[in-house]
Design a protein around this motif. Structure first.
Motif, PDB file in Angstrom:
ATOM      1  N   ILE A  36       0.850  -1.184   0.000  1.00  0.00           N
ATOM      2  CA  ILE A  36       0.000   0.000   0.000  1.00  0.00           C
ATOM      3  C   ILE A  36       0.890   1.240   0.000  1.00  0.00           C
ATOM      4  CG2 ILE A  36      -1.881  -1.177   1.219  1.00  0.00           C
ATOM      5  CD1 ILE A  36      -0.987   0.229   3.780  1.00  0.00           C
ATOM      6  N   HIS A  37       0.273   2.399  -0.145  1.00  0.00           N
ATOM      7  CA  HIS A  37       1.005   3.665  -0.071  1.00  0.00           C
ATOM      8  C   HIS A  37       0.378   4.520   1.025  1.00  0.00           C
ATOM      9  CE1 HIS A  37       3.505   6.989  -1.242  1.00  0.00           C
ATOM     10  NE2 HIS A  37       2.447   7.764  -1.408  1.00  0.00           N
ATOM     11  N   ILE A  38       1.214   5.119   1.878  1.00  0.00           N
ATOM     12  CA  ILE A  38       0.730   5.922   3.002  1.00  0.00           C
ATOM     13  C   ILE A  38       1.264   7.343   2.872  1.00  0.00           C
ATOM     14  CG2 ILE A  38       0.654   6.184   5.512  1.00  0.00           C
ATOM     15  CD1 ILE A  38       1.209   3.174   5.732  1.00  0.00           C
ATOM     16  N   ARG A  39       0.349   8.316   2.913  1.00  0.00           N
ATOM     17  CA  ARG A  39       0.729   9.725   2.967  1.00  0.00           C
ATOM     18  C   ARG A  39       0.370  10.248   4.353  1.00  0.00           C
ATOM     19  NH1 ARG A  39      -1.985   9.539  -2.099  1.00  0.00           N
ATOM     20  NH2 ARG A  39      -0.560   9.717  -3.880  1.00  0.00           N
ATOM     21  N   ARG A  40       1.249  11.037   4.917  1.00  0.00           N
ATOM     22  CA  ARG A  40       1.008  11.543   6.277  1.00  0.00           C
ATOM     23  C   ARG A  40       1.111  13.055   6.312  1.00  0.00           C
ATOM     24  NH1 ARG A  40       4.047  12.909  10.845  1.00  0.00           N
ATOM     25  NH2 ARG A  40       6.050  12.328   9.892  1.00  0.00           N
ATOM     26  N   ARG A  41       0.143  13.671   6.987  1.00  0.00           N
ATOM     27  CA  ARG A  41       0.189  15.102   7.301  1.00  0.00           C
ATOM     28  C   ARG A  41      -0.244  15.241   8.750  1.00  0.00           C
ATOM     29  NH1 ARG A  41      -2.409  19.575   3.447  1.00  0.00           N
ATOM     30  NH2 ARG A  41      -0.541  18.936   2.260  1.00  0.00           N
ATOM     31  N   GLY A  42       0.740  15.374   9.633  1.00  0.00           N
ATOM     32  CA  GLY A  42       0.430  15.399  11.053  1.00  0.00           C
ATOM     33  C   GLY A  42      -0.209  14.089  11.470  1.00  0.00           C
ATOM     34  N   HIS A  43      -1.320  14.173  12.182  1.00  0.00           N
ATOM     35  CA  HIS A  43      -2.022  12.982  12.651  1.00  0.00           C
ATOM     36  C   HIS A  43      -3.034  12.459  11.635  1.00  0.00           C
ATOM     37  CE1 HIS A  43      -0.247  14.428  16.394  1.00  0.00           C
ATOM     38  NE2 HIS A  43      -0.502  13.241  16.924  1.00  0.00           N
ATOM     39  N   GLN A  44      -3.076  13.065  10.463  1.00  0.00           N
ATOM     40  CA  GLN A  44      -3.942  12.606   9.384  1.00  0.00           C
ATOM     41  C   GLN A  44      -3.139  11.731   8.426  1.00  0.00           C
ATOM     42  OE1 GLN A  44      -7.177  13.200   9.120  1.00  0.00           O
ATOM     43  NE2 GLN A  44      -7.451  14.801  10.672  1.00  0.00           N
ATOM     44  N   LEU A  45      -3.612  10.504   8.200  1.00  0.00           N
ATOM     45  CA  LEU A  45      -2.940   9.591   7.283  1.00  0.00           C
ATOM     46  C   LEU A  45      -3.901   9.177   6.179  1.00  0.00           C
ATOM     47  CD1 LEU A  45      -1.652   8.983  10.314  1.00  0.00           C
ATOM     48  CD2 LEU A  45      -0.400   7.269   9.027  1.00  0.00           C
ATOM     49  N   GLN A  46      -3.364   9.038   4.986  1.00  0.00           N
ATOM     50  CA  GLN A  46      -4.132   8.570   3.846  1.00  0.00           C
ATOM     51  C   GLN A  46      -3.502   7.289   3.335  1.00  0.00           C
ATOM     52  OE1 GLN A  46      -3.855  10.300  -0.284  1.00  0.00           O
ATOM     53  NE2 GLN A  46      -5.887  11.103   0.265  1.00  0.00           N
ATOM     54  N   LEU A  47      -4.285   6.212   3.314  1.00  0.00           N
ATOM     55  CA  LEU A  47      -3.796   4.910   2.880  1.00  0.00           C
ATOM     56  C   LEU A  47      -4.429   4.578   1.531  1.00  0.00           C
ATOM     57  CD1 LEU A  47      -3.834   4.961   6.129  1.00  0.00           C
ATOM     58  CD2 LEU A  47      -3.653   2.484   5.971  1.00  0.00           C
ATOM     59  N   CYS A  48      -3.603   4.207   0.556  1.00  0.00           N
ATOM     60  CA  CYS A  48      -4.079   3.883  -0.783  1.00  0.00           C
ATOM     61  C   CYS A  48      -3.649   2.459  -1.144  1.00  0.00           C
ATOM     62  CB  CYS A  48      -3.520   4.859  -1.813  1.00  0.00           C
ATOM     63  SG  CYS A  48      -3.962   6.584  -1.517  1.00  0.00           S
ATOM     64  N   GLY A  49      -4.572   1.698  -1.686  1.00  0.00           N
ATOM     65  CA  GLY A  49      -4.244   0.333  -2.084  1.00  0.00           C
ATOM     66  C   GLY A  49      -5.485  -0.519  -2.180  1.00  0.00           C
ATOM     67  N   ALA A  50      -5.307  -1.839  -2.180  1.00  0.00           N
ATOM     68  CA  ALA A  50      -6.439  -2.763  -2.221  1.00  0.00           C
ATOM     69  C   ALA A  50      -7.289  -2.592  -0.955  1.00  0.00           C
ATOM     70  CB  ALA A  50      -5.941  -4.199  -2.334  1.00  0.00           C
ATOM     71  N   PRO A  51      -8.609  -2.741  -1.061  1.00  0.00           N
ATOM     72  CA  PRO A  51      -9.498  -2.481   0.094  1.00  0.00           C
ATOM     73  C   PRO A  51      -9.115  -3.238   1.357  1.00  0.00           C
ATOM     74  CG  PRO A  51     -10.783  -2.735  -1.904  1.00  0.00           C
ATOM     75  CD  PRO A  51      -9.372  -3.087  -2.280  1.00  0.00           C
ATOM     76  N   ASP A  52      -8.892  -4.547   1.248  1.00  0.00           N
ATOM     77  CA  ASP A  52      -8.550  -5.329   2.438  1.00  0.00           C
ATOM     78  C   ASP A  52      -7.208  -4.897   3.019  1.00  0.00           C
ATOM     79  OD1 ASP A  52     -10.868  -6.753   2.246  1.00  0.00           O
ATOM     80  OD2 ASP A  52      -9.971  -8.529   1.324  1.00  0.00           O
ATOM     81  N   ALA A  53      -6.257  -4.564   2.134  1.00  0.00           N
ATOM     82  CA  ALA A  53      -4.919  -4.187   2.595  1.00  0.00           C
ATOM     83  C   ALA A  53      -4.934  -2.874   3.358  1.00  0.00           C
ATOM     84  CB  ALA A  53      -3.959  -4.098   1.405  1.00  0.00           C
ATOM     85  N   ILE A  54      -5.682  -1.883   2.882  1.00  0.00           N
ATOM     86  CA  ILE A  54      -5.684  -0.594   3.583  1.00  0.00           C
ATOM     87  C   ILE A  54      -6.471  -0.681   4.891  1.00  0.00           C
ATOM     88  CG2 ILE A  54      -5.257   0.779   1.518  1.00  0.00           C
ATOM     89  CD1 ILE A  54      -8.209   1.443   1.390  1.00  0.00           C
ATOM     90  N   ARG A  55      -7.499  -1.534   4.928  1.00  0.00           N
ATOM     91  CA  ARG A  55      -8.210  -1.726   6.204  1.00  0.00           C
ATOM     92  C   ARG A  55      -7.289  -2.398   7.225  1.00  0.00           C
ATOM     93  NH1 ARG A  55     -12.795  -2.797   2.844  1.00  0.00           N
ATOM     94  NH2 ARG A  55     -12.305  -5.038   2.836  1.00  0.00           N
ATOM     95  N   THR A  56      -6.511  -3.380   6.767  1.00  0.00           N
ATOM     96  CA  THR A  56      -5.542  -4.030   7.660  1.00  0.00           C
ATOM     97  C   THR A  56      -4.486  -3.032   8.115  1.00  0.00           C
ATOM     98  OG1 THR A  56      -5.876  -6.164   6.582  1.00  0.00           O
ATOM     99  CG2 THR A  56      -3.836  -5.878   7.847  1.00  0.00           C
ATOM    100  N   GLY A  57      -4.012  -2.198   7.183  1.00  0.00           N
ATOM    101  CA  GLY A  57      -3.017  -1.182   7.531  1.00  0.00           C
ATOM    102  C   GLY A  57      -3.528  -0.214   8.574  1.00  0.00           C
ATOM    103  N   ALA A  58      -4.775   0.225   8.424  1.00  0.00           N
ATOM    104  CA  ALA A  58      -5.359   1.151   9.397  1.00  0.00           C
ATOM    105  C   ALA A  58      -5.474   0.495  10.769  1.00  0.00           C
ATOM    106  CB  ALA A  58      -6.728   1.615   8.912  1.00  0.00           C
TER     107      ALA A  58
END
Length: 302
Positions: A36-58
């Motif tokens: 997956i790909h993670i972008r961070r701005r302070g305490h806000q994170l944006q996770l991009c990728g396959a649905p199951d993978a980003i839910r697991t990442g979160a």
């Protein structure tokens, strides 16, 4: 490709640094592990990728952020979080709450014979039952056997009133409680009627060979050496066994050696057998329980 937005709370810059690591190393590990790909701005994170993978990442990020309450994350904590699968039952997801619990679950998943040793409140029995339920739901085994020696607190079955079932049930209630919590009381009773789940005293294991089963021996410090040998030799093909106990809480008669203690001494060098040792720091009950255990340990009063 989907996108998921995650806000880490409560906002705490020190904890955020402990989570992300130097040069966002933890985030990079997550990206590589889950693709997956993670972008961070302070305490806000944006996770991009396959649905199951980003839910697991979160989920991993929330869990790891919660653990930063105790300070910076160790490489071991991060590795176990990423590589130890949570257990999902019909009542929800069961997550390890310490590094040692995560290691214990991983051992249960990968070893045929496992020992979980330590004080009450460390989750050694509950997690073993959860592992059994998960294995059954994933069709990895055909039945669950939950076993306890029927000698506790100085009592023996022959001195108790009632028929055999009434005498046995008080010793097995902690195992029933764990099953009810994970499957619901009605489903547990149906599985017991179909003999998919069996909750029984240790004496009932004699003479049996258990194939494609998950067998948990709880309170094993109260087994004799003969009983422990009998139990260990019940293990059949496709089965997993977990043996739990607290060597400081033995209720055997005076001068009667514990089968658990002997087994740990005899089997600790055999490959394929895992031994997980919990301490007071792993207790996940009320914080007073941890302090009580530490006080007794320091006084060497068992």
């Amino acid at each position: 490709m989907d996108t998921l937005h995650l806000h880490l709370e409560p906002e705490d810059n020190a904890r955020l640094r402990d989570l992300c690591g130097q040069l966002d190393q933890t985030l990079q590990q997550l990206e590589q592990h889950l693709d997956i790909h993670i972008r961070r701005r302070g305490h806000q994170l944006q996770l991009c990728g396959a649905p199951d993978a980003i839910r697991t990442g979160a989920r991993h990020l929330r869990t790891l952020y919660a653990r930063t309450v105790d300070g910076p994350l160790s490489p071991e904590q991060i590795h176990l979080q990423l590589h130890t699968a949570d257990i999902t039952t019909r009542r929800g997801r069961i997550q390890p709450r310490s590094v040692q619990q995560a290691a214990y679950l991983e051992c249960i998943r990968t070893h045929a014979l496992n020992f979980g040793i330590g004080p009450a409140g460390t989750g050694k029995t509950y997690l073993a039952v959860a592992g059994a339920v998960a294995a059954l739901q994933q069709n990895q085994i055909k039945r669950i056997l939950l076993v306890r020696p029927a000698v506790e607190a100085g009592e023996r079955l022959g001195f108790l009133p009632g028929d055999l079932s009434q005498k046995i049930d008080p010793y097995l209630s902690p195992l029933y409680d764990a099953l009810y919590d994970m499957l619901g009381q009605d489903r547990v009773h149906k599985l017991i009627e179909r003999q998919v789940i069996e909750v029984a005293p240790l004496a009932y294991m004699r003479g049996r060979t258990l194939n494609e089963a998950f067998i948990l021996l709880d309170e094993a410090q109260n087994t004799t050496c003969t009983q422990m040998k009998m139990f260990l030799t019940r293990l059949g093909f496709g089965s997993t066994a977990v043996i739990t106990g607290d060597l400081t809480q033995t209720d055997l008669p005076a001068r009667q050696p514990s089968g658990l203690k002997q087994a740990l001494h005899l089997l600790n060098t055999i490959s394929g057998i895992s031994i997980t040792r919990f301490s007071a720091s792993d207790v996940v009950r009320h914080q007073l329980v941890q302090q009580i255990i530490q006080a007794y340990d320091q006084a060497s009063c068992h």
